[in-house]
Design a protein around this motif. Structure first.
Motif, PDB file in Angstrom:
ATOM      1  N   LYS A   1      57.896  20.226  46.085  1.00 10.36           N
ATOM      2  CA  LYS A   1      57.034  21.399  45.997  1.00 10.36           C
ATOM      3  C   LYS A   1      57.554  22.523  45.172  1.00 10.36           C
ATOM      4  CE  LYS A   1      53.673  20.869  49.440  1.00 10.36           C
ATOM      5  NZ  LYS A   1      52.767  20.198  48.619  1.00 10.36           N
TER       6      LYS A   1
ATOM      7  N   MET B   1      48.881  21.272  51.501  1.00 13.48           N
ATOM      8  CA  MET B   1      49.181  21.144  52.919  1.00 13.48           C
ATOM      9  C   MET B   1      47.872  21.088  53.708  1.00 13.48           C
ATOM     10  SD  MET B   1      52.474  21.104  52.843  1.00 13.48           S
ATOM     11  CE  MET B   1      53.098  21.437  54.493  1.00 13.48           C
TER      12      MET B   1
ATOM     13  N   ARG C   1      49.751  29.210  59.394  1.00 13.29           N
ATOM     14  CA  ARG C   1      50.154  30.253  58.461  1.00 13.29           C
ATOM     15  C   ARG C   1      49.307  31.507  58.640  1.00 13.29           C
ATOM     16  NH1 ARG C   1      54.237  31.804  56.697  1.00 13.29           N
ATOM     17  NH2 ARG C   1      54.846  30.127  55.278  1.00 13.29           N
TER      18      ARG C   1
ATOM     19  N   GLY D   1      53.008  27.720  46.893  1.00 13.60           N
ATOM     20  CA  GLY D   1      51.925  27.978  47.832  1.00 13.60           C
ATOM     21  C   GLY D   1      50.638  27.330  47.379  1.00 13.60           C
ATOM     22  N   GLN D   2      49.581  27.511  48.188  1.00 15.90           N
ATOM     23  CA  GLN D   2      48.283  26.945  47.853  1.00 15.90           C
ATOM     24  C   GLN D   2      47.206  27.990  48.085  1.00 15.90           C
ATOM     25  OE1 GLN D   2      48.554  23.671  50.673  1.00 15.90           O
ATOM     26  NE2 GLN D   2      46.815  24.494  51.819  1.00 15.90           N
TER      27      GLN D   2
ATOM     28  N   TYR E   1      53.894  28.023  51.321  1.00 15.34           N
ATOM     29  CA  TYR E   1      54.281  26.844  52.092  1.00 15.34           C
ATOM     30  C   TYR E   1      55.342  27.217  53.126  1.00 15.34           C
ATOM     31  CZ  TYR E   1      52.017  24.201  48.333  1.00 15.34           C
ATOM     32  OH  TYR E   1      51.127  23.713  47.421  1.00 15.34           O
TER      33      TYR E   1
END
Length: 455
Positions: free
Chosen positions: A59, A94, A102, A129-130, A148
């Motif tokens: 990642k 994720m 989160r 991150g996403q 993440y």
């Protein structure tokens, strides 16, 4: 209730597990690079593809470090550089269970009441991150970037591994001394973990580019943002690959390239600030061919004299003034350079500055040889090895990465512009003192915290 500690402190076992995976990855590349230099042949293309898959699964930080190395001539073998340059925003997302944890950790157990809707599926996945699309309780469409889990430990673990592989490779690729590169990477990656800092960078870029209609900077929503959650207004646009697949006209290609040039280089030459991550996942194209700039983690602030050095080097190359070029490298932070080494660096600089030298419309690369850039990089590396090597300055790292990254995008766009005039428009009234004053005022207005220093 899930707490931030539960989510972001997975303990010693989690770090050992990651270190084991990372060790295998970096150990493999180091072994194959060293073996290749000693004359043992292997299928590097296959190994490089495996490396890309492994780094995508890990990642983030290690992947970013490898990407930066891939832009420096001779720092990695070509097969690795090619594969690593293609690592963009394609890390696996994720699951919804992580998203719920989160959001609860960042906004509290009743976080869903603050949104009318929140997509279960990520709309984009990047290295740290996403992103999820949502609508706030008051009806604004927003993008929520979620970090993440356990990325602090991931960064520190990956940086340790990165230092190991750089140290091993350095013994067999001695022409590029990477210690300053590693220090720069460490500080910028630690800064990227702080989404409150990134929100300040967004405010900064909105101030610096507010007068340029071709560029849109989303507004951060501070009430819905934390150190690990960044919420910003949703902006509409398409990825550049989708644009290219539709075969845009030359005029449309040029409009996109002009917006990109202004978005990246107006902050550099007016404020001494650079966006160090120009890959294609960090912006989208508006319906009017303007640009949405989306990611502001890798921002670098330079002293005004460094920007003067960039302009001085351009003038030195234009006028074939070796003394001015040598002084410019010193302003860039290169130390202990010999005249022979500076002459080798000039070849790389001419490659980077080349399109800015011609006062005419042209493509970013006019050679039809697909290996043109690689051949120059190889000659530069061999020249550096012959003249005793070089230690790239920290300031050089993101400037080089941005130039190579943007050049790659301009190449894929097949934009045909007068790059010289675009550049001259930015530097025409350059004044070192005025830049320093503009920078200071802009940083204060945007509430940008001081840069992190090495730990």
């Amino acid at each position: 209730m899930t707490t931030p500690k539960d989510l972001d402190q997975t303990g010693l076992f989690g770090e050992f597990k990651r270190m084991a995976r990372a060790s295998g990855t970096v150990g493999g590349i180091a072994t194959r690079v060293i073996g290749n230099r000693l004359g043992f042949k292997s299928n590097q293309a296959i190994h490089a593809n495996d490396l890309r898959a492994a780094l995508g699964g890990l990642k983030g930080p290690l992947m970013k470090g490898a990407q930066i190395l891939s832009t420096i001539p001779g720092a990695l073998p070509e097969e690795y550089a090619t594969q690593l340059a293609e690592l963009q925003a394609n890390a696996p997302p994720m699951a919804w269970s992580f998203v719920r944890r989160r959001m609860t950790a960042e906004l509290g157990p009743n976080w869903e009441r603050r949104f009318r809707s929140f997509s279960h599926q990520a709309v984009a996945a990047a290295s740290l991150g996403q992103v999820h699309r949502a609508t706030t309780a008051t009806g604004e469409d927003v993008a929520c970037k979620l970090q993440y889990p356990d990325m602090n430990a991931a960064v520190e673990s990956d940086l340790r591994q990165f230092r190991v592989v750089v140290g091993l490779v350095q013994q067999f690729l001695p022409a590029i001394k990477q210690d300053e590169v590693v220090r720069e990477l460490e500080e910028r990656l630690r800064e990227e973990l702080d989404y409150e800092r990134e929100a300040s960078h967004m405010r900064l870029y909105r101030a610096m580019l507010g007068h340029i209609p071709e560029v849109t900077i989303p507004l951060p929503v501070e009430a819905l943002s934390t150190r690990r959650l960044l919420t910003m207004e949703w902006v509409t646009g398409r990825g550049i690959q989708k644009i290219l697949d539709a075969n845009p006209s030359q005029e449309e290609r040029n409009a996109i390239a002009t917006a990109l040039f202004k978005a990246w280089y107006t902050p550099v030459y007016r404020y001494g600030i650079i966006h160090g991550d120009p890959h294609m996942g960090n912006f989208t194209i508006r319906p009017d061919w303007g640009l949405n700039l989306l990611d502001f983690g890798a921002i670098r602030i330079f002293p005004a004299h460094f920007i003067k050095g960039i302009i001085d080097l351009f003038n030195a190359l234009r006028d074939n003034d070796e003394d001015m070029a040598f002084a410019a490298y010193e302003a860039w932070g290169f130390k202990g350079l010999s005249r022979d080494t500076a002459a080798v660096l000039n070849e790389w600089a001419r490659f980077i500055y080349g399109p800015l030298m011609d006062d005419r419309e042209r493509f970013i690369q006019e050679s039809d040889d697909p290996n043109f850039g690689r051949d120059i990089a190889e000659r530069v590396y061999e020249g550096l090895k012959r003249t005793g090597g070089v230690r790239p300055s920290r300031e050089f790292v993101l400037v080089d990465r941005s130039a190579i990254g943007l050049g790659s995008v301009f190449l894929r766009l097949r934009a045909k512009l007068n790059w010289h005039r675009l550049f001259q428009d930015l530097i025409r009234d350059f004044d070192e003192t005025a830049l320093a004053e503009r920078q200071k005022a802009a940083l204060a207005e945007a509430r940008v915290p001081p840069p992190l220093q090495g730990l």
